[in-house]
Write an enzyme that holds these catalytic residues in place. Structure first.
Site, short mmCIF file in Angstrom:
data_model
loop_
_atom_site.label_atom_id
_atom_site.label_comp_id
_atom_site.label_asym_id
_atom_site.label_seq_id
_atom_site.Cartn_x
_atom_site.Cartn_y
_atom_site.Cartn_z
N LYS A 94 0.83 -1.22 0.00
CA LYS A 94 0.00 0.00 0.00
C LYS A 94 0.86 1.26 0.00
O LYS A 94 0.63 2.19 -0.78
CB LYS A 94 -0.94 0.00 1.21
CG LYS A 94 -1.91 -1.15 1.27
CD LYS A 94 -2.87 -1.03 2.42
CE LYS A 94 -2.16 -1.12 3.77
NZ LYS A 94 -1.54 -2.44 3.99
N ARG A 115 -12.44 -11.90 -14.59
CA ARG A 115 -11.83 -10.93 -15.48
C ARG A 115 -12.73 -9.73 -15.73
O ARG A 115 -12.25 -8.61 -15.90
CB ARG A 115 -11.50 -11.62 -16.81
CG ARG A 115 -10.76 -10.72 -17.80
CD ARG A 115 -10.21 -11.54 -18.93
NE ARG A 115 -9.43 -10.73 -19.86
CZ ARG A 115 -8.72 -11.24 -20.86
NH1 ARG A 115 -8.71 -12.55 -21.05
NH2 ARG A 115 -8.05 -10.46 -21.65
#
Length: 331
Positions: free
Chosen positions: A163, A248
């Protein structure tokens, strides 16, 4: 839990409103908190009202004149009603003279009494949003909050997922850091979460291997923000399987509820070779388009549906591809 005391209000707004503490100094420790306000039927601030007293009673010339002309017995009755309410403080505005009855009441009951030369409406307009923010419900979450393309984006994920490294790359690309590690979110409106950084961590970003970086010093003033409304969550997820087997084409919007506010959430699988900074920027741009009524996924699905119907109508049936299957992507 959010709370504020009278002394804090006086000190923070003394210069702005030219406040003078007239009486009731022993009540400087009186506090008000979000739970008490939420459980009460009283207004937070308003002009003098004996029927439905406000937490903060504001007096201008008309109210002061009314009190001076009021019968002593009725005045005493009204003062007793104020004493039984959740009265927090009294502010005499517009340069009006402080009524003796109010000064005596403040000293006797330990109710802070302020005066200000500014008009009552201006005092109320300034203090109402200030109190709304000071008493807003808040929560502290683990993550990184950034200003990406003008949108407040919080990056979340388990420890070690990257992060802070992603935040550093986004800052180097011209975006702004709000908070790292600990993000304080305040619900300042029914659908608005304002994020900011605890004072101890402000301007700093911790990156493994580099330690604590002062972003303001390294990248300049424009690289940091004091606060930002959080509109989007980007969750970094370590895939537990082959990334190619993951969904996807997500067909449904993902949201997360924080302080009863629904926030849009995007989940990005982390894998070697993926440019996460570009993906975050693309997610923000796509979300902005959705806010404007442009849904890229919906347009693609509609185009796919039209193609299927066209083939059926022409009597030329072919393999009907699944838009969510990576092996059957339309060309």
């Amino acid at each position: 839990m959010s709370r504020i005391d009278v002394t804090q209000l006086f000190e923070e707004k003394r210069e702005k409103l030219s406040l003078v503490w007239e009486a009731g100094r022993e009540g400087g420790g009186r506090q008000i908190d979000e739970r008490a306000v939420a459980a009460s039927t009283q207004g937070i601030i308003g002009h003098l009202n004996f029927i439905h007293p406000n937490w903060i009673q504001v007096l201008s010339d008309p109210e002061a004149d009314y009190l001076d002309r009021l019968d002593a017995a009725i005045l005493r009755q009204n003062m007793e009603r104020l004493a039984q309410s959740n009265l927090w403080c009294i502010i005499v505005t517009g340069g009006a003279s402080v009524p003796d009855a109010i000064r005596t009441f403040a000293d006797t009951m330990g109710i802070p009494l302020f005066s200000s030369p500014y008009p009552s409406l201006e005092v109320i307009w300034l203090l109402r949003p200030y109190l709304g923010r000071a008493l807003a419900p808040f929560i502290s979450l683990h993550g990184v909050l950034l200003d990406v393309l003008g949108l407040g984006v919080m990056i979340t994920g388990e420890s070690g997922v990257g992060k802070s490294e992603l935040a550093l790359e986004l800052v180097s690309r011209g975006h702004g850091l709000v908070a790292d590690d600990v993000v304080e979110l305040h619900r300042i409106a029914p659908e608005t979460l304002e994020g900011q950084c605890p004072p101890m961590l402000r301007d700093f970003l911790e990156v493994r291997g580099l330690g604590m970086l002062n972003i303001r010093t390294i990248f300049g003033e424009t690289a940091v923000r004091r606060k930002k409304n959080m509109k989007l969550i980007v969750h970094l997820q370590k895939p537990s399987m082959d990334i190619n087997s993951m969904e996807r084409l997500p067909l449904g919007d993902v949201t997360e509820s924080i302080l009863d506010v629904s926030v849009r959430k995007v989940i990005i699988p982390v894998a070697a070779g993926r440019n996460l900074a570009v993906l975050v920027e693309a997610a923000v741009r796509n979300y902005v388009l959705q806010l404007r009524g442009i849904d890229s996924a919906g347009e693609f699905l509609a185009r796919h549906q039209r193609e299927m119907e066209s083939r059926e109508n022409t009597g030329n049936p072919q393999h009907h591809s699944d838009p969510g299957n990576p092996e059957n992507k339309c060309s």
